[in-house]
Design a protein around this motif. Sequence first.
Motif, PDB file in Angstrom:
ATOM      1  N   LEU A   2       0.838  -1.200   0.000  1.00  0.00           N
ATOM      2  CA  LEU A   2       0.000   0.000   0.000  1.00  0.00           C
ATOM      3  C   LEU A   2       0.874   1.252   0.000  1.00  0.00           C
ATOM      4  N   LYS A   3       0.295   2.352  -0.465  1.00  0.00           N
ATOM      5  CA  LYS A   3       0.935   3.664  -0.367  1.00  0.00           C
ATOM      6  C   LYS A   3      -0.085   4.666   0.153  1.00  0.00           C
ATOM      7  N   ALA A   4       0.416   5.823   0.567  1.00  0.00           N
ATOM      8  CA  ALA A   4      -0.476   6.902   0.997  1.00  0.00           C
ATOM      9  C   ALA A   4      -0.022   8.199   0.350  1.00  0.00           C
ATOM     10  N   ILE A  41       0.493  11.360   8.939  1.00  0.00           N
ATOM     11  CA  ILE A  41       1.606  10.431   8.704  1.00  0.00           C
ATOM     12  C   ILE A  41       1.615   9.322   9.751  1.00  0.00           C
ATOM     13  N   GLU A  42       1.337   9.687  10.991  1.00  0.00           N
ATOM     14  CA  GLU A  42       1.315   8.682  12.054  1.00  0.00           C
ATOM     15  C   GLU A  42       0.241   7.633  11.794  1.00  0.00           C
ATOM     16  N   ILE A  53       4.941   6.993   1.839  1.00  0.00           N
ATOM     17  CA  ILE A  53       4.017   8.134   1.940  1.00  0.00           C
ATOM     18  C   ILE A  53       4.539   9.222   1.019  1.00  0.00           C
ATOM     19  N   ILE A  54       3.653   9.729   0.162  1.00  0.00           N
ATOM     20  CA  ILE A  54       4.024  10.755  -0.808  1.00  0.00           C
ATOM     21  C   ILE A  54       3.219  12.022  -0.521  1.00  0.00           C
ATOM     22  N   LEU A  55       3.917  13.136  -0.390  1.00  0.00           N
ATOM     23  CA  LEU A  55       3.264  14.434  -0.246  1.00  0.00           C
ATOM     24  C   LEU A  55       3.259  15.114  -1.607  1.00  0.00           C
ATOM     25  N   ILE A  56       2.106  15.627  -2.023  1.00  0.00           N
ATOM     26  CA  ILE A  56       1.989  16.308  -3.311  1.00  0.00           C
ATOM     27  C   ILE A  56       1.459  17.720  -3.066  1.00  0.00           C
ATOM     28  N   LYS A  77       9.853   5.458  10.659  1.00  0.00           N
ATOM     29  CA  LYS A  77      10.540   4.368   9.957  1.00  0.00           C
ATOM     30  C   LYS A  77       9.824   3.998   8.648  1.00  0.00           C
ATOM     31  N   ILE A  78       9.492   5.036   7.858  1.00  0.00           N
ATOM     32  CA  ILE A  78       8.814   4.799   6.586  1.00  0.00           C
ATOM     33  C   ILE A  78       9.297   5.847   5.582  1.00  0.00           C
TER      34      ILE A  78
END
Length: 431
Positions: A2-4, A41-42, A53-56, A77-78
């Motif tokens: 999975l990703k976020a 994020i947590e 985790i990707i911030l756009i 740790k991600i």
Amino acid sequence: MLKAIIIIGGPQKGTRFRPLSFEVPKPLFPVAGVPMLQHHIEACAQVPDMKEIILIGFYQPNDELNRFISSSQQEFKIPIRYLQEFAALGTGGGIYHFRDQILSGGPVAFFLMNADVCSEFPLQEMLRFHRQHDGENHCGVLLGTTANRTQSLNYGCIVENHETNEVLHFVEKPSTFVSDVINCGIYLFTPDIFGHIGKVFQRNQQERIQFTCIIIGQEELTNGKQMAEVIRLEQDIFTTLAGQKKLIVYKTQHFWSQIKSAGSAIYASRLYLKQYHQTHPERLATNQDGTPKIIGDVYIHPTANIDPSAVLGPNVSIGKGVTIGGGVRVRESIILHGAVLQDHCCVLNSIVGWDSTVGKWARVEGTPSDPNPNDPYAKIDSETLFRDGGLTPSITILGCNVSIPSEVIIRNSIVLPHKDLNRSFQNQIIL
């Protein structure tokens, strides 16, 4: 796997958050003692099999954002990355532009959420809900919550099939009542969503090719047409997919609120401080000998210097390096990094900016903009800045490095950064 993805916007967004957003990108503003984004994020980091985790957004990369990403990677740790848009592409355009990055590694699904919401983030519940409906060929789960009839008009409204949870109809900010189930801005998508966004992109390109610009003098009039890359999930995608068995809604009973204005940040801080009893009890201050009196939920940064005779709470967040003198009273407020509250001052329903000073016996007071406590489905109202020819009564905001003299009252006002005041003010924006 999975990703976020978290949509963080950019500098021309979040104007209702000024003057606080002058000093720090809105997603990094501290809510309940930590940056707004850290709560997202947590929650993402706790989901099993979360790989990235990707911030756009379209903020220019800056030291503050880079430091936050680096420290968050170490703490949770991600892997966390920031992808910068070349322009504001909308909630759908941003993820479509970076679809190759999102799909690299072959995620089976990805979460998408807006940075300006506060929530318990029931991501694992959404994932279970998605898997329970696995054979139904849907490509997205929308998180929904219940609002009252009047306030539902300010949100995306979802009409669902109560038996199958399918989204039958979706309207963004309707003019008349459609449904009391509203969109929370938190989603779980399969990679199939990009096919549907791609169809909108192709259609936008065709319309753009057919459109002819009109040039008058040296001005180019584009009649409001946007570039093809600008795609809004709510208006362009959800309205089309509703009723096609492509979207389902998971309704949460947990807390949720938008964080559009500074006033809503104080409300969000209250919700997160209450949640800390279950998730981070170590962040909540307690009454002990030689410490200030604590009423309700209060966060105090370890570096803050507070006189034991001060009284704090409920819903107070004290930032790094803050100094609070004797006899000070603080309630329903956020006190930011380096601020000084001198002896016997009183701060109520306010945000005191970075390195600001409130003088002795001064009073800084705002008007709370909380939802109706007697309505379990009430949400916080997005008040306009002005109403009936005057400033709408709301919380008081002191920008960074503001100096309030002793024995004055600042009520329902917004003070821009680097101001040295010499008298009392009420219901004003002090430029």
